[in-house]
Design an enzyme around this catalytic site. Structure first.
Site, PDB file in Angstrom:
ATOM      1  CB  ALA A  67      23.162 -62.100   9.597  1.00  0.00           C
ATOM      2  CE  LYS A  68      20.820 -63.556  17.307  1.00  0.00           C
ATOM      3  NZ  LYS A  68      19.570 -62.780  17.373  1.00  0.00           N
ATOM      4  N   GLY A  69      25.326 -62.970  15.162  1.00  0.00           N
ATOM      5  CA  GLY A  69      26.700 -62.926  15.631  1.00  0.00           C
ATOM      6  C   GLY A  69      26.766 -63.195  17.114  1.00  0.00           C
TER       7      GLY A  69
END
Length: 428
Positions: A117-119
């Site tokens: 994931a990444k934000g």
């Protein structure tokens, strides 16, 4: 003369490859090696879930600003999503998609039970007060609350964020559910359930892999020369750890420029200077150097530890380092990879080289679930053991299949994720 003949000739611009293009290209090559079909490739190249949110901020002066936030969960087949949160004015959804995909491969390669994931939030944290950054963080957390959780998606620090940011996320999430949930983030302060060694874990991992790569190429670490691009979370500590190991780090850079000393930099003095001024430029113990020129220095080891895409077709032929160890995510384009391969240069890919951060994040998650914390020596021992174990697996896999280290690492990781997909099947 026709109108067509009279019209001036215009050069057709060549599209610039993006990090997402590079990530998808690497996946396509791995799929081809493994012999999987286009359906599985489509599944693995498409994020499982992504969210774009508006993040309004009430400024200290009473005015209102608006930012855009993203959270992308690339894959959930091997466990909950895991990935950093970056604050940068240049953050885009495609960049976050690419970083989430690389995180999936990274987790699979070092065999931790997470997906990628990444934000990101489109904000320059240097331009805002601590109180403003806290309000941005809490609002962003509230907006993505439905898709995060210790068994769903666990954020961590990245560019522009730190352990304080993670404390704000933990508190915001905990207030909303009604009880304290330390496992919602990793990279927290130790007093809130963080792990010893987490802050420097990525740099430690880069150093372990860099020293292994030097040994692999028959280069003694004592007296070997190195240049480190980036002097932030990863680059600073990597430069210090390499120096401690006997490597002569002759140049470092940040976004403002670079400094060079052929005899090796004094990081006690340089670190104090950077702490006082916020930049390496102007340090009197070294010569000034153009930031891009650092990449082309004649050194044994180059560690790009800043941002994506710094090694590309336009400069790869001038890069003379014998070994390139990727401290940043996606610093090398596929075109540059081909040039380095033709020139016999060893490139250690990001999904292996900088995996120390997610590895110790996993340790932190495990410790939090057990409510039992390890000491710093235990964390460092487990980190070194797992990083060198992954290095050995990739080296052997590459030799057995006549692949580059990047191809071997990606193929091995994709194979593990694909196996999880196939074993779980499709629902319904």
């Amino acid at each position: 003369m026709t109108l067509l003949e009279a019209a001036p000739m215009r050069a057709i611009a060549t599209p610039i490859a993006t990090p997402l293009d590079d990530a998808r290209s690497q996946l396509a090559s791995a799929i081809d090696v493994l012999g999987y079909g286009s359906g599985l490739q489509s599944l693995l190249s498409t994020p499982r879930r992504e969210m774009t949110v508006a993040v309004p901020l009430r400024r200290d002066d009473g005015s209102t600003s608006l930012f855009t936030g993203y959270r992308v969960q690339h894959n959930l087949s091997r466990g909950p999503a895991k990935g950093g949160l970056r604050y940068s004015p240049g953050v885009t959804l495609d960049e976050v998609r690419a970083l989430a995909m690389w995180m999936t491969w990274k987790c699979a390669l070092i065999d931790v039970p997470f997906g990628g994931a990444k934000g990101g939030v489109t904000i320059d944290p240097r331009q805002f007060s601590q109180a403003e950054l806290e309000r941005v963080t809490r609002r962003y957390t509230s907006e993505i609350l439905p898709i995060i959780g210790p068994e769903k998606d666990i954020p961590a620090p990245d560019m522009g964020t730190d352990e304080r940011t993670m404390a704000w996320i933990m508190d915001t999430y905990s207030v909303n559910v009604g009880y304290t949930v330390p496992g919602i983030v990793t990279g927290k302060p130790i007093s809130l359930g963080g792990s010893h060694g987490r802050a420097s874990a990525t740099s430690r991992g880069v150093t372990h892999i860099a020293l292994a790569a030097l040994r692999h190429r028959g280069i003694s670490q004592h007296g070997a020369t190195a240049a480190v691009q980036g002097f932030g979370k990863v680059g600073h500590d990597a430069a210090v750890f390499l120096t401690d190991a006997g490597v002569r780090v002759v140049a470092v850079s940040d976004q403002y420029g670079a400094v060079y000393n052929r005899n090796g930099l004094d990081f006690t003095r340089l670190s104090a200077y950077v702490a006082a001024t916020g930049r390496v430029v102007g340090y009197d113990g070294a010569e000034p150097l153009d930031g891009d020129a650092l990449l082309e220095l004649p050194v044994d080891l180059l560690v790009p530890a800043a941002v994506e895409g710094v090694l590309h077709e336009g400069n790869a032929a001038r890069v003379s380092a014998r070994i390139i160890v990727e401290g940043a995510n996606g610093p090398t384009s596929p075109a540059a990879d081909r040039i380095f391969s033709e020139n016999g240069q060893l490139v250690v890919p990001d999904i292996l080289a900088n995996a120390g951060g997610v590895l110790v994040s996993y340790f932190e998650w495990v410790q939090g679930n057990q409510a039992y914390w390890w000491n710093a020596d235990e964390v460092e021992h487990k980190l070194e053991e797992r990083m060198l174990g992954a290095w050995q697996q990739v080296v052997e896999y590459a030799a057995a299949r006549d692949l580059s280290l990047r191809a071997a690492a990606t193929v091995l990781a994709v194979e593990r994720v694909a196996e999880a997909h196939l074993l779980r099947g499709l629902y319904p």
